[in-house]
Write a protein that holds these residues in place. Sequence first.
Motif, PDB file in Angstrom:
ATOM      1  N   PRO A 151     -26.573  25.417  24.353  1.00 19.04           N
ATOM      2  CA  PRO A 151     -25.876  25.521  23.064  1.00 19.04           C
ATOM      3  C   PRO A 151     -24.597  26.338  23.162  1.00 19.04           C
ATOM      4  CG  PRO A 151     -28.222  25.866  22.786  1.00 19.04           C
ATOM      5  CD  PRO A 151     -27.993  25.807  24.259  1.00 19.04           C
ATOM      6  N   GLY A 152     -23.490  25.741  22.745  1.00 17.95           N
ATOM      7  CA  GLY A 152     -22.209  26.427  22.751  1.00 17.95           C
ATOM      8  C   GLY A 152     -21.611  26.679  24.120  1.00 17.95           C
ATOM      9  N   ALA A 163     -36.668  29.860  28.811  1.00 15.24           N
ATOM     10  CA  ALA A 163     -35.759  29.857  27.665  1.00 15.24           C
ATOM     11  C   ALA A 163     -34.359  29.391  28.065  1.00 15.24           C
ATOM     12  CB  ALA A 163     -35.696  31.249  27.048  1.00 15.24           C
ATOM     13  N   ASP A 164     -33.929  29.732  29.282  1.00 15.95           N
ATOM     14  CA  ASP A 164     -32.571  29.346  29.670  1.00 15.95           C
ATOM     15  C   ASP A 164     -32.457  27.883  30.096  1.00 15.95           C
ATOM     16  OD1 ASP A 164     -32.431  31.004  32.983  1.00 15.95           O
ATOM     17  OD2 ASP A 164     -33.817  29.542  32.129  1.00 15.95           O
ATOM     18  N   ASP A 165     -33.546  27.133  29.992  1.00 18.07           N
ATOM     19  CA  ASP A 165     -33.481  25.680  30.176  1.00 18.07           C
ATOM     20  C   ASP A 165     -33.150  24.972  28.855  1.00 18.07           C
ATOM     21  OD1 ASP A 165     -36.281  25.982  32.374  1.00 18.07           O
ATOM     22  OD2 ASP A 165     -34.182  25.666  32.957  1.00 18.07           O
ATOM     23  N   THR A 166     -33.087  25.748  27.776  1.00 18.31           N
ATOM     24  CA  THR A 166     -32.731  25.172  26.477  1.00 18.31           C
ATOM     25  C   THR A 166     -31.335  24.565  26.547  1.00 18.31           C
ATOM     26  OG1 THR A 166     -34.144  26.678  25.243  1.00 18.31           O
ATOM     27  CG2 THR A 166     -32.255  25.727  24.065  1.00 18.31           C
ATOM     28  N   ALA A 167     -31.236  23.287  26.233  1.00 11.21           N
ATOM     29  CA  ALA A 167     -29.970  22.568  26.376  1.00 11.21           C
ATOM     30  C   ALA A 167     -30.126  21.151  25.855  1.00 11.21           C
ATOM     31  CB  ALA A 167     -29.539  22.518  27.844  1.00 11.21           C
ATOM     32  N   VAL A 168     -28.996  20.507  25.690  1.00  9.91           N
ATOM     33  CA  VAL A 168     -29.001  19.055  25.540  1.00  9.91           C
ATOM     34  C   VAL A 168     -28.918  18.464  26.944  1.00  9.91           C
ATOM     35  CG1 VAL A 168     -27.746  17.047  24.680  1.00  9.91           C
ATOM     36  CG2 VAL A 168     -27.940  19.103  23.260  1.00  9.91           C
ATOM     37  N   PRO A 209     -17.260  17.534  19.341  1.00  7.23           N
ATOM     38  CA  PRO A 209     -18.488  18.213  18.891  1.00  7.23           C
ATOM     39  C   PRO A 209     -19.626  17.238  18.607  1.00  7.23           C
ATOM     40  CG  PRO A 209     -16.569  19.183  17.842  1.00  7.23           C
ATOM     41  CD  PRO A 209     -16.078  17.972  18.574  1.00  7.23           C
ATOM     42  N   GLY A 210     -20.781  17.530  19.168  1.00  7.26           N
ATOM     43  CA  GLY A 210     -21.963  16.717  18.926  1.00  7.26           C
ATOM     44  C   GLY A 210     -22.002  15.397  19.656  1.00  7.26           C
ATOM     45  N   GLY A 262     -14.301  24.653  30.504  1.00 11.64           N
ATOM     46  CA  GLY A 262     -13.818  23.918  29.342  1.00 11.64           C
ATOM     47  C   GLY A 262     -12.578  24.539  28.725  1.00 11.64           C
ATOM     48  N   THR A 263     -11.743  23.681  28.159  1.00 10.55           N
ATOM     49  CA  THR A 263     -10.571  24.099  27.396  1.00 10.55           C
ATOM     50  C   THR A 263     -10.637  23.445  26.024  1.00 10.55           C
ATOM     51  OG1 THR A 263      -9.137  24.390  29.322  1.00 10.55           O
ATOM     52  CG2 THR A 263      -8.056  23.952  27.203  1.00 10.55           C
ATOM     53  N   ARG A 264     -10.689  24.270  25.006  1.00 11.73           N
ATOM     54  CA  ARG A 264     -10.751  23.752  23.639  1.00 11.73           C
ATOM     55  C   ARG A 264      -9.338  23.555  23.124  1.00 11.73           C
ATOM     56  NH1 ARG A 264     -12.050  26.880  18.364  1.00 11.73           N
ATOM     57  NH2 ARG A 264     -12.237  25.193  16.864  1.00 11.73           N
ATOM     58  N   LEU A 265      -9.015  22.349  22.764  1.00 17.54           N
ATOM     59  CA  LEU A 265      -7.700  22.004  22.233  1.00 17.54           C
ATOM     60  C   LEU A 265      -7.817  21.900  20.723  1.00 17.54           C
ATOM     61  CD1 LEU A 265      -4.764  21.119  22.560  1.00 17.54           C
ATOM     62  CD2 LEU A 265      -5.586  18.840  23.188  1.00 17.54           C
ATOM     63  N   GLU A 266      -7.136  22.785  20.022  1.00 13.52           N
ATOM     64  CA  GLU A 266      -7.264  22.827  18.571  1.00 13.52           C
ATOM     65  C   GLU A 266      -5.920  22.615  17.895  1.00 13.52           C
ATOM     66  OE1 GLU A 266      -9.008  26.696  17.928  1.00 13.52           O
ATOM     67  OE2 GLU A 266      -7.032  27.636  17.796  1.00 13.52           O
ATOM     68  N   ILE A 267      -6.008  22.268  16.635  1.00 16.42           N
ATOM     69  CA  ILE A 267      -4.801  21.993  15.858  1.00 16.42           C
ATOM     70  C   ILE A 267      -4.152  23.301  15.429  1.00 16.42           C
ATOM     71  CG2 ILE A 267      -3.871  20.926  13.773  1.00 16.42           C
ATOM     72  CD1 ILE A 267      -6.230  18.993  13.852  1.00 16.42           C
TER      73      ILE A 267
END
Lengths: 118, 108
Positions: free
Chosen positions: A41-42, A88-93, B40-41, B102-107
């Motif tokens: 996540p994130g 817990a650190d296997d949590t992911a998509v 995202p998503g 990663g590089t986030r490209l934002e407006i």
Amino acid sequence: QVQLEESGGGLVKPGESLRLSCAASGFTFSEYYMTWIRQAPGKGLEWVSSISTAGTTIYYVDSLKGRFTNSRDNAKNSLYLQMNSLRADDTAVYYCARGRGMGTFDKWGQGTPVTVSS
Amino acid sequence: DIQMTQSPSTLSASIGDRVTITCRASQNIYSWLAWYQQKPGKAPKFLIYKASSLESGVPSRFSGSGSGTEFTLTISSLQPDDFATYYCQQYNSYSPITFGQGTRLEIK
């Protein structure tokens, strides 16, 4: 068209196991390397494992060797990831991806989320 | 392991701007570098392989260059659909395959 559909994710407790599946369609599955990639996540993307066309050669990231097993069934156009002793650190998509040449990934599934929590 | 470092981590830009993202490898990877775009998503989308080869169907405003340890992804004229996170990935070997952060490209 090429489709990859992961399934099998969910909520499990630390120490438990889970088996992910990836159903492929729209291409000759047996002719492509296949790969699992995960994203916490994130966070960014982490390569997990790749498997050769016949399943005879399998690569893993060192940190997961011994806990995760990548396999495929070309007759069923399916890829699998057996995950044991989850933490817990296997949590992911977890994404499955089709290999292009040696080490790039040109088609991806939508991902299946895995949450490891007590 | 080969470490991949992208810069900047975040980039603010406007429609029509030309933007460049840099990716550095901790050792020589020749031209074994790919770029992906992720919204995202959603799953990542394959953009470029072998450092500068554009994947079929990817708009020509995207280009890649570099070899050895330093690589760039350039978008010549930003479009609304381009705001996303971009990842570089080395495939010099499977021991292991690694991505940039990663590089986030934002407006802007």
